[in-house]
Motif scaffolding. Structure first.
Motif, short mmCIF file in Angstrom:
data_model
loop_
_atom_site.label_atom_id
_atom_site.label_comp_id
_atom_site.label_asym_id
_atom_site.label_seq_id
_atom_site.Cartn_x
_atom_site.Cartn_y
_atom_site.Cartn_z
N ALA A 179 0.79 -1.22 0.00
CA ALA A 179 0.00 0.00 0.00
C ALA A 179 0.83 1.28 0.00
CB ALA A 179 -0.93 0.02 1.22
N THR A 180 2.10 1.20 0.35
CA THR A 180 2.87 2.43 0.54
C THR A 180 3.73 2.76 -0.68
OG1 THR A 180 4.30 3.61 2.10
CG2 THR A 180 4.93 1.35 1.53
N ASP A 181 4.20 4.00 -0.72
CA ASP A 181 5.12 4.42 -1.78
C ASP A 181 6.54 3.94 -1.47
OD1 ASP A 181 3.18 5.91 -3.27
OD2 ASP A 181 3.31 7.46 -1.74
N THR A 182 7.04 4.32 -0.30
CA THR A 182 8.39 3.93 0.11
C THR A 182 8.32 3.38 1.53
OG1 THR A 182 9.16 5.96 1.19
CG2 THR A 182 9.20 5.91 -1.22
N ALA A 183 9.32 2.60 1.91
CA ALA A 183 9.27 1.99 3.23
C ALA A 183 10.66 1.63 3.71
CB ALA A 183 8.39 0.73 3.21
N VAL A 184 10.79 1.52 5.03
CA VAL A 184 11.96 0.96 5.67
C VAL A 184 11.46 -0.07 6.67
CG1 VAL A 184 13.97 1.36 7.14
CG2 VAL A 184 13.35 3.03 5.38
N VAL A 185 11.97 -1.30 6.57
CA VAL A 185 11.63 -2.34 7.53
C VAL A 185 12.84 -2.56 8.43
CG1 VAL A 185 10.83 -4.70 7.88
CG2 VAL A 185 10.09 -3.42 5.86
N MET A 186 12.63 -2.41 9.73
CA MET A 186 13.70 -2.50 10.71
C MET A 186 13.59 -3.81 11.48
SD MET A 186 13.55 1.42 12.05
CE MET A 186 15.13 1.26 12.86
N LYS A 187 14.57 -4.03 12.37
CA LYS A 187 14.57 -5.20 13.24
C LYS A 187 14.56 -6.49 12.43
CE LYS A 187 12.04 -2.67 16.83
NZ LYS A 187 10.95 -2.70 17.83
N LEU A 188 15.57 -6.68 11.64
CA LEU A 188 15.61 -7.87 10.78
C LEU A 188 16.14 -9.07 11.57
CD1 LEU A 188 16.63 -6.40 7.32
CD2 LEU A 188 14.39 -6.72 8.31
N GLY A 189 17.35 -9.52 11.32
CA GLY A 189 17.84 -10.70 12.03
C GLY A 189 16.97 -11.91 11.78
N ARG A 190 16.43 -12.50 12.85
CA ARG A 190 15.63 -13.72 12.73
C ARG A 190 14.32 -13.50 12.00
NH1 ARG A 190 11.72 -13.63 16.84
NH2 ARG A 190 12.02 -11.97 18.36
N THR A 191 13.91 -12.24 11.83
CA THR A 191 12.65 -11.97 11.11
C THR A 191 12.85 -11.92 9.60
OG1 THR A 191 12.84 -9.54 11.04
CG2 THR A 191 11.96 -10.52 13.07
N PHE A 192 14.10 -12.01 9.13
CA PHE A 192 14.37 -11.76 7.72
C PHE A 192 13.60 -12.66 6.76
CE2 PHE A 192 16.76 -12.20 3.77
CZ PHE A 192 16.82 -10.88 3.37
N PRO A 193 13.49 -13.97 6.98
CA PRO A 193 12.74 -14.79 6.03
C PRO A 193 11.31 -14.32 5.83
CG PRO A 193 14.06 -16.19 7.46
CD PRO A 193 14.14 -14.79 8.03
N ALA A 194 10.63 -13.94 6.91
CA ALA A 194 9.25 -13.45 6.79
C ALA A 194 9.20 -12.10 6.10
CB ALA A 194 8.59 -13.36 8.17
N VAL A 195 10.19 -11.24 6.39
CA VAL A 195 10.24 -9.92 5.75
C VAL A 195 10.46 -10.09 4.25
CG1 VAL A 195 11.58 -7.79 5.55
CG2 VAL A 195 11.03 -8.71 7.82
N ARG A 196 11.38 -10.95 3.87
CA ARG A 196 11.63 -11.18 2.45
C ARG A 196 10.37 -11.74 1.78
NH1 ARG A 196 12.95 -14.26 -1.73
NH2 ARG A 196 14.81 -13.78 -2.98
N GLY A 197 9.69 -12.66 2.47
CA GLY A 197 8.46 -13.20 1.93
C GLY A 197 7.40 -12.14 1.71
N ALA A 198 7.34 -11.16 2.64
CA ALA A 198 6.36 -10.07 2.51
C ALA A 198 6.68 -9.19 1.31
CB ALA A 198 6.33 -9.25 3.79
N PHE A 199 7.97 -8.90 1.11
CA PHE A 199 8.36 -8.11 -0.07
C PHE A 199 7.98 -8.85 -1.35
CE2 PHE A 199 11.02 -5.62 2.80
CZ PHE A 199 10.97 -4.37 2.23
N GLU A 200 8.21 -10.16 -1.37
CA GLU A 200 7.90 -10.92 -2.58
C GLU A 200 6.40 -11.00 -2.81
OE1 GLU A 200 9.54 -14.92 -4.78
OE2 GLU A 200 9.75 -14.76 -2.60
N ALA A 201 5.63 -11.25 -1.75
CA ALA A 201 4.18 -11.37 -1.89
C ALA A 201 3.53 -10.05 -2.29
CB ALA A 201 3.57 -11.88 -0.58
#
Length: 508
Positions: A179-201
């Protein structure tokens, strides 16, 4: 501030910036030099990033207070669980600092980045700032540092920046990224697989960049899609940079045939509040917007996008134009009001898309809030049981067909959602429909008239079927005609009227 003649010390929350000591502000350096006590948070290993940034400014005379977290993950044997363990720690840490402040000492709590931006300092601030003189010294955030190290604009013009913690559920991240134009996702580490999945989805992985330990030793940048999940530390961020002028998103006339697509999107009954995150994302990513000018006016203007407005009566031509653009490699959003599949543009686009020359053009239909759903929500829940949706317009089908369908739905005791009830050139259909329905329904049946729902001239009211006046109905109105079970009652001291249809139907 003093109590019983005792001068209290001053509390400072000191932002140190993203890691490079040279990015500390002049004020931060001054405060550290003046402080009696230097406090900083750390994990149980005792190493503190905040202290390492300020190490060159800490002197032997300083009293150091290491505030060591008892847990760093949500695994704990504390009887109250993870949150209770942290709350207990924050209370104990605040009490230690309060003792220094009560003794008149100046306390500087060090914080990487900015103290009030996802920082540990804020937990001290909330517990102490109302009791002691306090100053917060802002610092350069990791967000600004990441954009600087990537060397790309983060936001430009009217773009919206969204900052997200990677700890959000993957589906929530997906919706917000779409929904957004630009974004920064913080607190990666162990959350990275889910974050990457969200970017892909969300369809944004190709735009996403990665920054690790910005301005610090071991800094790493690159494409998010190329990052190995096992190598990602907590101090890393994922960045969606500005779309304006980006190689990922600018209109590309030279894009190869077959790379374009058509997304038919529903904007709901009114403005931005009715858009879904998926629709927002499709509108932001489009090279071209095609639609009835009234609906296009609901969509924010974005640099680089081309808008193709037209009259409301050229649906097939509009669909063919959009598919031609997509065939040439453009990403096209066909903008429709309400839901594009309900008396709207999805049918027209799909009908043309079945022609052989457009067979390879991808077409997506993205749902929107319908006028019937919007009006029903304002009135209560008149669509709470079975209902039928019928257009009263005889422009595309004979009135005899409409009348037969009205009779069938009325005799089946269905609630009716009536679209396109009248216009300047069609003034008699509402009266005909009312009279036909009165053959099957009581004159006391509630009828909701929802006009311009969500818009500046919104009007939602309920009348008896027997009192329905065609002169009060126009093309911007949707009618919701109750069944024999629909209730219309007043509630509360102000006599608010609500309409609902029970989900339970009486047995014969």
């Amino acid at each position: 501030m003093s109590t019983n003649g005792q001068v209290k010390g001053r509390l400072y929350g000191v932002g140190l910036g993203p890691g490079d000591p040279s990015l500390m502000t002049v004020r931060a350096v001054e405060v550290i030099a003046e402080a009696d006590v230097i406090a900083y948070h750390s994990a149980r290993h005792g190493r503190s990033i905040a202290r390492s940034i300020a190490a060159g400014r800490i002197e032997e005379r300083h009293i150091e207070e290491a505030l060591v977290y008892p847990v760093t993950t949500e695994t704990t044997d504390h009887p109250g669980g993870y949150r209770a363990a942290l709350e207990e720690f924050y209370e104990e840490a605040a009490a230690r600092l309060a003792a220094h402040l009560e003794a008149g000492r100046t306390v500087a709590v060090l914080a990487e980045g900015d103290p009030l931006f996802y920082g540990s300092y804020m937990h001290m601030h909330k517990r102490l700032a109302d009791r002691f003189p306090t100053e917060v010294v802002p610092g350069v955030t990791s967000v600004s540092a990441a954009a600087a190290r990537l060397g790309t604009p983060l936001v430009e013009g009217e773009e919206v920046l969204t900052i997200l913690p990677g700890t959000l559920p993957e589906e929530e991240l997906t919706a917000r990224l779409a929904a957004t134009d630009t974004a920064v996702v913080m607190k990666l580490g162990r959350t990275f697989p889910a974050v990457r999945g969200a970017f892909e989805a969300s369809g944004r992985l190709g735009e996403a960049r990665y920054v690790e330990r910005a301005t610090m030793a071991g800094e790493r940048t690159g494409e998010l899609a190329d990052v190995d999940a096992d190598s990602v530390p907590y101090f890393a961020v994922a960045v969606l940079p500005s779309r304006i002028g980006s190689a990922h998103t600018e209109p590309r006339a030279a894009r190869a045939e077959g790379d374009g697509e058509v997304a038919v999107v529903g904007t709901g009954p009114a403005g931005p509040l009715w858009l879904t995150p998926e629709t927002r994302g499709a509108l932001a990513a489009a090279d071209d917007l095609v639609g009835y000018t009234t609906y296009l006016d609901r969509v924010p203007v974005r640099p680089g996008q081309v808008r193709h407005g037209s009259d409301n009566k050229v649906e097939s031509e509009r669909a063919e134009f959009a598919l031609d653009l997509a065939r040439r490699g453009r990403r096209v959003a066909v903008v429709s009001g309400g839901d594009p599949g309900v008396f709207a543009m999805a049918t027209a686009v799909l009908e043309v898309a079945t022609q052989q020359e457009y067979a390879r053009v991808p077409v997506r239909v993205l749902p929107g809030v319908t006028a019937a759903n919007a009006a029903a929500a304002r009135a209560g829940a008149p669509l709470g049981h079975d209902y039928a949706t019928i257009s009263l317009s005889d422009r595309l089908k004979p009135w005899e067909v409409i009348a037969e369908r009205l009779r069938a739905a009325a005799s089946a005791d269905l609630v009716l959602a009536l679209y396109n009830p009248g216009s300047r050139s069609r003034t008699w259909q509402v009266g005909k429909a009312r009279d036909l329905l009165l053959e099957h329904r009581s004159p006391d049946t509630p009828v909701v008239l929802g006009r311009d729902v969500g818009g500046p001239t919104e009007s939602v009211r309920t009348v008896r079927l027997g009192d329905l006046d065609p002169a009060e109905v126009d093309m911007r109105t949707v009618l919701l005609v109750g069944s024999s079970q629909t209730r219309w009652v007043r509630r509360g001291d102000d006599g608010e009227r609500i309409v609902w249809t029970p989900r339970r139907y009486p047995e014969a």
